[in-house]
Structures are given as C-alpha cells and as structure tokens.
Design a protein around this motif. Structure first.
Motif, PDB file in Angstrom:
ATOM      1  N   ILE A  87      14.944 -15.442  22.092  1.00 14.02           N
ATOM      2  CA  ILE A  87      14.498 -14.059  22.278  1.00 14.02           C
ATOM      3  C   ILE A  87      13.755 -13.940  23.607  1.00 14.02           C
ATOM      4  CG2 ILE A  87      12.878 -12.315  21.450  1.00 14.02           C
ATOM      5  CD1 ILE A  87      15.361 -12.292  19.838  1.00 14.02           C
ATOM      6  N   ALA A  88      12.897 -14.930  23.905  1.00 14.52           N
ATOM      7  CA  ALA A  88      12.137 -14.911  25.160  1.00 14.52           C
ATOM      8  C   ALA A  88      13.074 -14.945  26.365  1.00 14.52           C
ATOM      9  CB  ALA A  88      11.157 -16.082  25.205  1.00 14.52           C
ATOM     10  N   ASP A  89      14.151 -15.733  26.249  1.00 16.26           N
ATOM     11  CA  ASP A  89      15.142 -15.800  27.335  1.00 16.26           C
ATOM     12  C   ASP A  89      15.768 -14.422  27.565  1.00 16.26           C
ATOM     13  OD1 ASP A  89      14.738 -18.530  27.647  1.00 16.26           O
ATOM     14  OD2 ASP A  89      16.455 -19.078  26.387  1.00 16.26           O
ATOM     15  N   LEU A  90      16.134 -13.762  26.492  1.00 17.18           N
ATOM     16  CA  LEU A  90      16.784 -12.452  26.606  1.00 17.18           C
ATOM     17  C   LEU A  90      15.835 -11.419  27.201  1.00 17.18           C
ATOM     18  CD1 LEU A  90      18.730 -12.276  23.213  1.00 17.18           C
ATOM     19  CD2 LEU A  90      19.579 -13.009  25.455  1.00 17.18           C
ATOM     20  N   GLU A  91      14.576 -11.463  26.785  1.00 16.01           N
ATOM     21  CA  GLU A  91      13.583 -10.524  27.326  1.00 16.01           C
ATOM     22  C   GLU A  91      13.405 -10.738  28.822  1.00 16.01           C
ATOM     23  OE1 GLU A  91      10.262 -11.422  24.842  1.00 16.01           O
ATOM     24  OE2 GLU A  91      10.832  -9.974  23.280  1.00 16.01           O
ATOM     25  N   ALA A  92      13.318 -12.011  29.215  1.00 16.42           N
ATOM     26  CA  ALA A  92      13.144 -12.322  30.638  1.00 16.42           C
ATOM     27  C   ALA A  92      14.376 -11.901  31.438  1.00 16.42           C
ATOM     28  CB  ALA A  92      12.881 -13.819  30.801  1.00 16.42           C
ATOM     29  N   TRP A  93      15.555 -12.146  30.898  1.00 12.56           N
ATOM     30  CA  TRP A  93      16.812 -11.824  31.584  1.00 12.56           C
ATOM     31  C   TRP A  93      16.936 -10.312  31.782  1.00 12.56           C
ATOM     32  CZ3 TRP A  93      20.642 -15.870  32.265  1.00 12.56           C
ATOM     33  CH2 TRP A  93      21.816 -15.444  32.911  1.00 12.56           C
ATOM     34  N   ALA A  94      16.663  -9.556  30.709  1.00  7.56           N
ATOM     35  CA  ALA A  94      16.774  -8.095  30.795  1.00  7.56           C
ATOM     36  C   ALA A  94      15.789  -7.544  31.819  1.00  7.56           C
ATOM     37  CB  ALA A  94      16.531  -7.471  29.425  1.00  7.56           C
ATOM     38  N   GLY A  95      14.583  -8.124  31.859  1.00  5.05           N
ATOM     39  CA  GLY A  95      13.589  -7.661  32.830  1.00  5.05           C
ATOM     40  C   GLY A  95      13.973  -8.002  34.257  1.00  5.05           C
ATOM     41  N   ALA A  96      14.454  -9.229  34.485  1.00  6.39           N
ATOM     42  CA  ALA A  96      14.774  -9.676  35.834  1.00  6.39           C
ATOM     43  C   ALA A  96      16.007  -8.990  36.408  1.00  6.39           C
ATOM     44  CB  ALA A  96      14.990 -11.197  35.835  1.00  6.39           C
ATOM     45  N   THR A  97      16.894  -8.532  35.534  1.00  4.90           N
ATOM     46  CA  THR A  97      18.106  -7.858  36.011  1.00  4.90           C
ATOM     47  C   THR A  97      17.950  -6.338  36.015  1.00  4.90           C
ATOM     48  OG1 THR A  97      19.049  -7.896  33.765  1.00  4.90           O
ATOM     49  CG2 THR A  97      19.635  -9.723  35.253  1.00  4.90           C
ATOM     50  N   GLY A  98      16.737  -5.876  35.706  1.00  6.11           N
ATOM     51  CA  GLY A  98      16.488  -4.437  35.716  1.00  6.11           C
ATOM     52  C   GLY A  98      17.254  -3.688  34.644  1.00  6.11           C
ATOM     53  N   ALA A  99      17.439  -4.347  33.489  1.00  7.22           N
ATOM     54  CA  ALA A  99      18.211  -3.727  32.403  1.00  7.22           C
ATOM     55  C   ALA A  99      17.459  -3.795  31.077  1.00  7.22           C
ATOM     56  CB  ALA A  99      19.561  -4.415  32.275  1.00  7.22           C
ATOM     57  N   PRO A 100      16.248  -3.268  31.014  1.00  2.00           N
ATOM     58  CA  PRO A 100      15.493  -3.328  29.751  1.00  2.00           C
ATOM     59  C   PRO A 100      16.176  -2.581  28.618  1.00  2.00           C
ATOM     60  CG  PRO A 100      14.439  -1.845  31.315  1.00  2.00           C
ATOM     61  CD  PRO A 100      15.497  -2.590  32.078  1.00  2.00           C
ATOM     62  N   ALA A 101      16.989  -1.578  28.954  1.00  2.01           N
ATOM     63  CA  ALA A 101      17.686  -0.823  27.911  1.00  2.01           C
ATOM     64  C   ALA A 101      18.719  -1.673  27.176  1.00  2.01           C
ATOM     65  CB  ALA A 101      18.360   0.409  28.510  1.00  2.01           C
ATOM     66  N   ALA A 102      19.141  -2.785  27.804  1.00  2.00           N
ATOM     67  CA  ALA A 102      20.140  -3.652  27.183  1.00  2.00           C
ATOM     68  C   ALA A 102      19.528  -4.636  26.191  1.00  2.00           C
ATOM     69  CB  ALA A 102      20.897  -4.431  28.256  1.00  2.00           C
ATOM     70  N   PRO A 158      17.813  -4.375  23.219  1.00  2.00           N
ATOM     71  CA  PRO A 158      18.164  -4.284  21.792  1.00  2.00           C
ATOM     72  C   PRO A 158      19.572  -4.804  21.500  1.00  2.00           C
ATOM     73  CG  PRO A 158      17.071  -2.273  22.508  1.00  2.00           C
ATOM     74  CD  PRO A 158      17.353  -3.075  23.748  1.00  2.00           C
ATOM     75  N   GLU A 159      20.521  -4.486  22.388  1.00  2.00           N
ATOM     76  CA  GLU A 159      21.898  -4.965  22.219  1.00  2.00           C
ATOM     77  C   GLU A 159      21.944  -6.489  22.270  1.00  2.00           C
ATOM     78  OE1 GLU A 159      25.639  -5.641  25.164  1.00  2.00           O
ATOM     79  OE2 GLU A 159      24.255  -4.011  25.629  1.00  2.00           O
ATOM     80  N   LEU A 160      21.211  -7.079  23.222  1.00  2.00           N
ATOM     81  CA  LEU A 160      21.203  -8.534  23.357  1.00  2.00           C
ATOM     82  C   LEU A 160      20.586  -9.190  22.125  1.00  2.00           C
ATOM     83  CD1 LEU A 160      20.077  -8.881  27.095  1.00  2.00           C
ATOM     84  CD2 LEU A 160      22.408  -9.115  26.169  1.00  2.00           C
ATOM     85  N   LYS A 161      19.511  -8.609  21.617  1.00  2.00           N
ATOM     86  CA  LYS A 161      18.854  -9.166  20.432  1.00  2.00           C
ATOM     87  C   LYS A 161      19.768  -9.090  19.212  1.00  2.00           C
ATOM     88  CE  LYS A 161      13.998  -8.490  21.718  1.00  2.00           C
ATOM     89  NZ  LYS A 161      12.716  -7.802  21.365  1.00  2.00           N
ATOM     90  N   ASN A 162      20.491  -8.003  19.100  1.00  2.00           N
ATOM     91  CA  ASN A 162      21.438  -7.879  17.989  1.00  2.00           C
ATOM     92  C   ASN A 162      22.540  -8.928  18.088  1.00  2.00           C
ATOM     93  OD1 ASN A 162      20.184  -5.777  16.652  1.00  2.00           O
ATOM     94  ND2 ASN A 162      21.302  -4.184  17.758  1.00  2.00           N
ATOM     95  N   SER A 163      22.992  -9.178  19.310  1.00  5.46           N
ATOM     96  CA  SER A 163      24.023 -10.200  19.503  1.00  5.46           C
ATOM     97  C   SER A 163      23.505 -11.580  19.110  1.00  5.46           C
ATOM     98  CB  SER A 163      24.478 -10.220  20.967  1.00  5.46           C
ATOM     99  OG  SER A 163      25.129  -9.017  21.302  1.00  5.46           O
ATOM    100  N   LEU A 164      22.245 -11.851  19.464  1.00  2.00           N
ATOM    101  CA  LEU A 164      21.654 -13.138  19.102  1.00  2.00           C
ATOM    102  C   LEU A 164      21.501 -13.255  17.597  1.00  2.00           C
ATOM    103  CD1 LEU A 164      20.412 -15.811  19.984  1.00  2.00           C
ATOM    104  CD2 LEU A 164      18.203 -14.631  20.175  1.00  2.00           C
ATOM    105  N   ARG A 165      21.115 -12.176  16.950  1.00  2.00           N
ATOM    106  CA  ARG A 165      20.967 -12.200  15.490  1.00  2.00           C
ATOM    107  C   ARG A 165      22.308 -12.498  14.822  1.00  2.00           C
ATOM    108  NH1 ARG A 165      17.369 -10.613  11.651  1.00  2.00           N
ATOM    109  NH2 ARG A 165      18.225  -9.890   9.667  1.00  2.00           N
TER     110      ARG A 165
END
Length: 279
Positions: free
Chosen positions: A53-68, A70-77
C-alpha cells in the motif's frame, strides 16, 4: 504457464508503468524521486514484485496521479485474493491439488475448518474420497487420476496422528446426511467420523439442525494459523490473505464454534445420521 495470481500482478505492474510514462518519467527519474533502487521500479512494473500500500501511495504521489490511488488499492486487494481456477489447477489431475494442500497444511500449527455439505478431506474414507474425485473429474472434464488422488488425500491424514498440529473442525449436520456414494459408503464414512472424536489433535463439532442461528450456514472454509483463508467455489479456489477478510472469517468461525455441539452431543448427532441409514 502463468498463474492467475501472476497475471493479476503483471496487470497491476502495467498500470503502474502507464502512470509513470504519462508523467514523462524514466525509471531512473522515478527511482531517484522516491529514493528507491532502480531495480524496484522495474520489478514492480514487470510483475516480479508485489507492491505494498505504501508503494502505491508513493507511486501515485510521485507521478502526480493521486486520483488513481483508489483504483490501485483495489487492484492490490484483488491481487491479495489468490484466485486459482479449477480448470488450471486440475490440468494435471486431482493428485497435484492434494499434494499442494498437504504442503499448505504442513506449514500450519492450527487449522480451523468449517464445512456445510461435505465431510472434510482430512477425515474422509478412501471410498468417500474416491466417489468425490470420480464425479469431480467427470464434471470438470479433468484427467482421471482418481486412485493417485485418493492415496494423496489419505497421506494428508497422517497429520492427525502427529504431535503439534491441531484441527478444529465444525461440520453442519446436513453434511452427515448428504448421500455421497450411497448408504454403504456413507455408513463407513460416519463410522470413521465417530472414531475421530477423542483424538488429541482434533476438536470436532457439529452444527445441529435444531440450533437457532443468527447467521446462515454459508459456505465452507479453511483458516491456516490466522494467516490465510481458503474458500472453494464450483469454478475456483480462493486464498484470502487480506487482514480484514481473515478477521471476518475468524469472527464467523467463532460464532459457529459457540453454536456447535461437541463431545457426546456431537457423537449422538453422528449416530443419528448413521442410524438413518438402516443397517
């Protein structure tokens, strides 16, 4: 052949790669921005490593895509629910599935089981297991390695006589009356089940028809050391590792545990089912 789990991990990696390229970042630029090793970026994008989850949060922030996010977290789940289709698992027959189950069980100290319609494999007689494997192979059109599968299932039962492992099993009373293989097969199976009561490695409970329930009997499931839950459907086996899913199944198992009968009462329930067969 890739597994369902691996394909899902690769799909998540492809989405991460999309976000990076849309942000016009190279592997090295993203790694530098996150203070990660360059190899980690590559492994996540190719599905060779599972993101946290921490990886996904960092990735979304660094790529300027915070809106993505929830989608990434759902994929991980979904990824954490290992979905193993029977079509893929049974490509080589039932024996391999039994050996995989044995490997899983050998790693566990306490296994909590709940079944609604079938006697758990760990307690099955060869005749009962043979009937199930024969008709499963026919239904799924899988290779018929019935005798090898029966022998593999019987090997799983060695754990009942070893120190260290504990099986805490609850069976809905309906499973005692489901006529698998006919009266003779069921008679032998119920006699075997009655003999299980008293083993030091087993706690066997029956959820009676007569008990008032607040929750429906639901489907069967196996919990291994509170680290995963295995649930079977007609088309697939699901392994749940998400902590919230495990907690949910533990609460349900505890409810059935408080509602089931044990010891002499469980023995009487099995004896009633055995008596209904006549001889």
């Amino acid at each position: 052949m890739s597994t369902d789990f691996q394909r899902a991990r690769e799909a998540l990696g492809a989405r991460l790669r999309e976000l990076r390229t849309e942000a016009h970042l190279t592997h090295r630029e993203l790694a530098a921005g996150l203070s990660w090793a360059h190899s980690k970026i590559s492994k996540l994008e190719t599905g060779k490593q599972t993101a946290s989850i921490a990886d996904l949060e960092a990735w979304a922030g660094a790529t300027g895509a915070p809106a993505a996010l929830p989608e990434l977290k759902n994929s991980l789940r979904r990824l954490e629910t290992h979905y193993r289709s029977w079509r893929r698992q049974l490509v080589g027959g039932h024996k391999a599935v039994q050996e995989a189950a044995l490997s899983e069980e050998e790693q566990a100290q306490t296994i909590k089981v709940y079944e609604t319609s079938v006697i758990p494999g760990i307690f099955q007689t060869p005749d009962y297991a043979r009937h199930l494997f024969t008709h499963s192979a026919r239904l799924r059109r899988s290779p018929r390695d019935v005798e090898d599968a029966v022998r593999a299932r019987m090997r799983r039962q060695d754990a009942l006589y070893q120190r260290g492992q504990k099986y805490r099993v609850i069976i809905w009373e309906a499973a005692l009356y489901a006529m698998m293989g006919g009266p003779e097969v069921m008679a032998g199976q119920l006699d075997r089940l009655a003999g299980i009561i008293g083993l030091s490695s087993v706690t066997l409970g029956v959820l009676p028809f007569s008990t008032a329930l607040d929750l429906t009997p639901k489907h069967g499931f196996w919990i291994h050391d509170e680290r995963n839950v295995v649930v079977e459907t007609l088309s697939a086996e699901m392994e749940l590792k998400d902590s919230e899913d495990i907690a949910l199944y533990l609460r349900l198992w505890d409810y059935y545990d408080q509602t089931a009968v044990y010891g002499p009462a469980a023995h009487r329930a099995i004896a009633r089912a055995r008596h209904s067969l006549g001889s």
